[in-house]
Design an enzyme around this catalytic site. Sequence first.
Site, PDB file in Angstrom:
ATOM      1  N   HIS A 359       0.925  -1.169   0.010  1.00 40.16           N
ATOM      2  CA  HIS A 359      -0.012  -0.056  -0.058  1.00 40.16           C
ATOM      3  C   HIS A 359       0.698   1.155   0.088  1.00 40.16           C
ATOM      4  O   HIS A 359       0.638   2.194  -0.402  1.00 40.16           O
ATOM      5  CB  HIS A 359      -1.018  -0.082   1.085  1.00 40.16           C
ATOM      6  CG  HIS A 359      -2.065  -1.078   0.855  1.00 40.16           C
ATOM      7  ND1 HIS A 359      -2.173  -2.303   1.262  1.00 40.16           N
ATOM      8  CD2 HIS A 359      -3.274  -1.003   0.217  1.00 40.16           C
ATOM      9  CE1 HIS A 359      -3.156  -2.929   1.061  1.00 40.16           C
ATOM     10  NE2 HIS A 359      -3.935  -2.068   0.204  1.00 40.16           N
ATOM     11  N   ARG A 466     -10.191   4.823  -1.118  1.00 39.20           N
ATOM     12  CA  ARG A 466      -9.517   3.925   0.163  1.00 39.20           C
ATOM     13  C   ARG A 466      -9.985   4.623   1.226  1.00 39.20           C
ATOM     14  O   ARG A 466      -9.256   5.432   1.867  1.00 39.20           O
ATOM     15  CB  ARG A 466      -8.342   3.753  -0.144  1.00 39.20           C
ATOM     16  CG  ARG A 466      -7.710   2.774  -1.364  1.00 39.20           C
ATOM     17  CD  ARG A 466      -6.200   2.469  -1.242  1.00 39.20           C
ATOM     18  NE  ARG A 466      -6.127   1.444  -1.995  1.00 39.20           N
ATOM     19  CZ  ARG A 466      -5.692   1.580  -3.369  1.00 39.20           C
ATOM     20  NH1 ARG A 466      -5.615   2.459  -3.848  1.00 39.20           N
ATOM     21  NH2 ARG A 466      -5.143   0.384  -3.938  1.00 39.20           N
ATOM     22  N   ARG A 502     -15.073   2.625  -0.921  1.00 36.19           N
ATOM     23  CA  ARG A 502     -15.052   1.178  -0.461  1.00 36.19           C
ATOM     24  C   ARG A 502     -15.189   1.218   1.183  1.00 36.19           C
ATOM     25  O   ARG A 502     -14.639   2.223   1.772  1.00 36.19           O
ATOM     26  CB  ARG A 502     -13.635   0.568  -0.720  1.00 36.19           C
ATOM     27  CG  ARG A 502     -13.176  -0.692  -0.029  1.00 36.19           C
ATOM     28  CD  ARG A 502     -12.078  -1.295  -0.589  1.00 36.19           C
ATOM     29  NE  ARG A 502     -10.817  -0.804  -0.222  1.00 36.19           N
ATOM     30  CZ  ARG A 502      -9.749  -0.822  -0.526  1.00 36.19           C
ATOM     31  NH1 ARG A 502      -9.552  -1.926  -1.325  1.00 36.19           N
ATOM     32  NH2 ARG A 502      -8.484  -0.423  -0.295  1.00 36.19           N
ATOM     33  N   GLU A 601     -11.405 -10.392  -4.965  1.00 34.40           N
ATOM     34  CA  GLU A 601     -10.371 -10.022  -4.597  1.00 34.40           C
ATOM     35  C   GLU A 601      -9.575 -11.436  -4.342  1.00 34.40           C
ATOM     36  O   GLU A 601      -8.715 -11.813  -3.846  1.00 34.40           O
ATOM     37  CB  GLU A 601      -9.902  -9.151  -3.600  1.00 34.40           C
ATOM     38  CG  GLU A 601     -10.503  -7.754  -3.763  1.00 34.40           C
ATOM     39  CD  GLU A 601     -10.209  -6.941  -2.686  1.00 34.40           C
ATOM     40  OE1 GLU A 601      -9.034  -6.137  -2.758  1.00 34.40           O
ATOM     41  OE2 GLU A 601     -10.853  -6.908  -1.709  1.00 34.40           O
ATOM     42  N   ASN A 624      -4.785  -6.567  -7.224  1.00 38.92           N
ATOM     43  CA  ASN A 624      -3.521  -6.558  -6.233  1.00 38.92           C
ATOM     44  C   ASN A 624      -3.706  -7.821  -5.354  1.00 38.92           C
ATOM     45  O   ASN A 624      -2.833  -8.402  -5.068  1.00 38.92           O
ATOM     46  CB  ASN A 624      -3.703  -5.178  -5.440  1.00 38.92           C
ATOM     47  CG  ASN A 624      -3.588  -3.969  -6.334  1.00 38.92           C
ATOM     48  OD1 ASN A 624      -3.143  -4.004  -7.421  1.00 38.92           O
ATOM     49  ND2 ASN A 624      -4.107  -2.835  -5.872  1.00 38.92           N
ATOM     50  N   ASP A 625      -5.207  -7.826  -4.862  1.00 40.87           N
ATOM     51  CA  ASP A 625      -5.188  -8.866  -3.816  1.00 40.87           C
ATOM     52  C   ASP A 625      -5.537 -10.194  -4.778  1.00 40.87           C
ATOM     53  O   ASP A 625      -5.145 -11.396  -4.374  1.00 40.87           O
ATOM     54  CB  ASP A 625      -6.353  -8.669  -2.942  1.00 40.87           C
ATOM     55  CG  ASP A 625      -5.718  -7.924  -1.839  1.00 40.87           C
ATOM     56  OD1 ASP A 625      -4.714  -8.421  -1.316  1.00 40.87           O
ATOM     57  OD2 ASP A 625      -6.336  -6.942  -1.460  1.00 40.87           O
ATOM     58  N   ARG A 635       1.960  -9.990  -1.590  1.00 42.43           N
ATOM     59  CA  ARG A 635       2.132  -8.797  -2.337  1.00 42.43           C
ATOM     60  C   ARG A 635       3.121  -7.956  -1.999  1.00 42.43           C
ATOM     61  O   ARG A 635       3.687  -6.867  -2.366  1.00 42.43           O
ATOM     62  CB  ARG A 635       0.887  -7.916  -2.726  1.00 42.43           C
ATOM     63  CG  ARG A 635       0.068  -7.692  -1.335  1.00 42.43           C
ATOM     64  CD  ARG A 635      -1.186  -7.275  -1.566  1.00 42.43           C
ATOM     65  NE  ARG A 635      -1.446  -5.781  -1.820  1.00 42.43           N
ATOM     66  CZ  ARG A 635      -2.464  -5.117  -1.859  1.00 42.43           C
ATOM     67  NH1 ARG A 635      -3.561  -5.734  -1.736  1.00 42.43           N
ATOM     68  NH2 ARG A 635      -2.344  -3.942  -2.366  1.00 42.43           N
ATOM     69  N   CYS A 672     -10.084  -2.283 -10.471  1.00 42.54           N
ATOM     70  CA  CYS A 672      -9.335  -1.043  -9.488  1.00 42.54           C
ATOM     71  C   CYS A 672      -8.220  -1.379  -9.055  1.00 42.54           C
ATOM     72  O   CYS A 672      -7.658  -0.790  -8.104  1.00 42.54           O
ATOM     73  CB  CYS A 672     -10.529  -0.533  -8.444  1.00 42.54           C
ATOM     74  SG  CYS A 672     -10.759  -1.693  -7.239  1.00 42.54           S
TER      75      CYS A 672
HETATM   76  C1  PEP Z   1      -6.716  -4.478  -4.545  1.00 40.68           C
HETATM   77  O1  PEP Z   1      -6.704  -5.296  -3.773  1.00 40.68           O
HETATM   78  O2  PEP Z   1      -6.648  -4.738  -5.791  1.00 40.68           O
HETATM   79  C2  PEP Z   1      -7.407  -3.406  -4.187  1.00 40.68           C
HETATM   80  C3  PEP Z   1      -7.619  -2.571  -5.172  1.00 40.68           C
HETATM   81  O3  PEP Z   1      -7.160  -3.254  -2.989  1.00 40.68           O
HETATM   82  P1  PEP Z   1      -6.039  -2.856  -2.130  1.00 40.68           P
HETATM   83  O4  PEP Z   1      -4.767  -2.544  -3.113  1.00 40.68           O
HETATM   84  O5  PEP Z   1      -6.279  -1.405  -1.298  1.00 40.68           O
HETATM   85  O6  PEP Z   1      -5.889  -4.057  -1.454  1.00 40.68           O
HETATM   86 MG    MG Z   2      -7.512  -5.271  -1.957  1.00 47.33          MG
END
Ligand code: PEP
Ligand code: MG
Length: 752
Positions: A359, A466, A502, A601, A624-625, A635, A672
């Site tokens: 993050h 976020r 979110r 996710e 991302n997740d 990650r 996203c």
């Molecule tokens: C994701 O997981 O792709 C996402 C957008 O949420 P975050 O990166 O805040 O976990």
């Molecule tokens: Mg996420």
Amino acid sequence: MLEALRRVVQEVSTAPDLNAALEVTVDRVRSIMTTEVCSVYLLDDKQNRYVFRATRGLNQSVVGKVSLGLGEGLVGYVAERAEPLNVEAVTQHSRNQYIAEIGEDEFNAFLGVPIIHQGQTLGVLVVQQREKRRFDESEEAFLVTLSAQLAGLIAHAKVTGLLAVSRRKASRTFHGAPGAPGVALGVAIVIYPSVDLSQVPYRKVRNVAREVDRFTKAVAETRAEVEGIAEKMANDLREDTLGLFDAYLMMLDEGAIPKEVVQRIKKGQWAQGALKQTIETHLARFDLMEDAYLRERANDLRELGNRMLSHLEKRNRRRLHFPKDTILVGDDLSLSDLAAVPRERLKGIVSGRGSVNSHLAILAEALGVPTVMGVQDLPMPLIDGGDIIVDGFQGVIVTAPTNTQRQQYRKLAEAEAELTRDLEGLAAAPCITPDGHRTRLWVNTGLFSDVARSLERGAEGVGLYRTEIHYMMSEAFPTEEEQRQIYRAHLLAFSPRPVTMRTLDIGGDKALPYFPIQEENPFLGWRGIRVSLDHPEIFIAQIRAMIRASEGIDCYLRIMLPMVSSIAEVDMARQLIDQCVREVQEEGVIVKRPDIGVMIEVPAAVYQAEALLKRVDFLSVGSNDLVQYMLAVDRNNAQVAGLYQEFHPAVLRALKQVADAAMKAGKGVGICGEMAGNPGAALLLMAMGYQVLSMNSPNLLVVKKVLTSLTLTAAKALLDEVLQLETAQEIKRRTDETLTEAGLGQLIRVRR
Ligand code: PEP
Ligand code: MG
């Protein structure tokens, strides 16, 4: 053996420099293994040869003067094969090479093990004996284990040593991973955990008297604190345990430690640095002691040192000065460290941990701050206050850069600025392919400072707000009213564009200082919607704030649920949201029911897309997740960052399946995660049918350039082609080729 191993590693880790570390190694290994010889050969990067660097038992006078190339002699052979070599008599081995001056002719038995750090053979550790024999399995296991543990320390000592010798005068390059694109030149400001002496940087001070005064006060405060604890516990603890506090007080009173610290301050070191040096010198002595009880006292000393440090820090932290070209450096920086620096002064970020998907990196990119992540072996204490270049494209940093390096990086920064200027003309136009297909390009936000830049770059909406960032920067859970005001400001700024809020997504690597979650496996633990449903009072306050924020304004509010892994979670969340809408309406506030969506996710959500779509208005993939959970790759872990592949065939198939399900159900589908901001990936996502791509604002125009240059037909042909390929590398290569053929090669991102 385990105890012997622990002690060698401990001694090496506290050695003041590389030579001392090598000397300790050869000395201790020879005596523990009762061999006649122990030597270390280390790779000299410039010569690309393994140099004879330390020995016990061979000719010390040629240390540093003799070397072997890769594959040359038995040492070079060990390095070449990157595995141990255990031979009874060296003369019987075909690769043996006789080097007269080293004085090893009388030794027969040879055991050499490679010293490997992050896949690189740094050197070879060798033991030898006169007697013809194979070293037994336990000896080999000992040397292999020791070498694996020493590798990191040696790598660290190597860079630290070079930097210490050159006293910041010689330039050094360190490699990490690209975190956020861009290059920056500035002054390194090291942030370290306030209770960890080992991370304290060395800083020079001019005002010695003030520094001594600060330290004296910290000692007095530590004394009072220890006395206070002892008093409170007097009735509950046994006499001998209470003795521990007396020991602390003695260490403070009888002067050895405070006196030494003051001496060091008088030589110009700041109080924290002087304390670190003093405590570490004493710790090294304790660690050499045979007596386990006395060694245990080392922990007391460390504890006392950290207590004094926290008292010193109490005053210092508030005064931390950030120069106008601050490069924030730290082993494990948090989002609040980042937020503490005024935005206009923050020019770059370097983190010892994490990867591009952490993050910290995502937020840095949103702010447009060049960032390098996962730079291991960075000698934090030595680089503080020095000039530093951050190259967020390549994932490289340069300390004490030369004039040529400065010029080179300035040119790179100018080229990037020119590229951005060229793209600015695209901001106002919609994103439509030459064959007429429109994609919505939205932004991910978190800080209010993102908003103006996002709008300037033509954001058509917010695909991910976020909300947890605001929670992370507060000192307690924000109230409903506090949240309402912040959300309203966001809705107003983007009105009438859609804003996707979110719900609180904490857990994993996102911690709230006032709500600690301790778990063995946080990414598989209490995260996102799981926390919200277990704490309906927190969830309800947030949802009510979102709904009330929309009162009386021309806006389009969407609420999105993170980390959903089962249908029951969506049903429960929807019930609570409906309850909030009813309540707010009953209170006389005129609001519409917001659209509700689910983030995809977790692999389970991919396979339940159809069932989810029956319950919600839209889906948004959090790639991302999703990538981390599909590929079982953390990650945040720099060690496995190479396995984190957005173009992995399994990931692309999952994404396609989600898009197909949404299209069949006639519902909205977007993405996203950071993947949406990667131009090559964006092309594939458009072809799959993703209607909304939501990304960090610095990527908006680059993605728009690509999607307005290629037709949907071409993108679909590319998608069909890459779905037949079997590896992420092939897919990435083919996608990059397509961009290059379209004259868009300069937009390909190095990341991922
Ligand atoms: C994701 O997981 O792709 C996402 C957008 O949420 P975050 O990166 O805040 O976990
Ligand atoms: Mg996420």
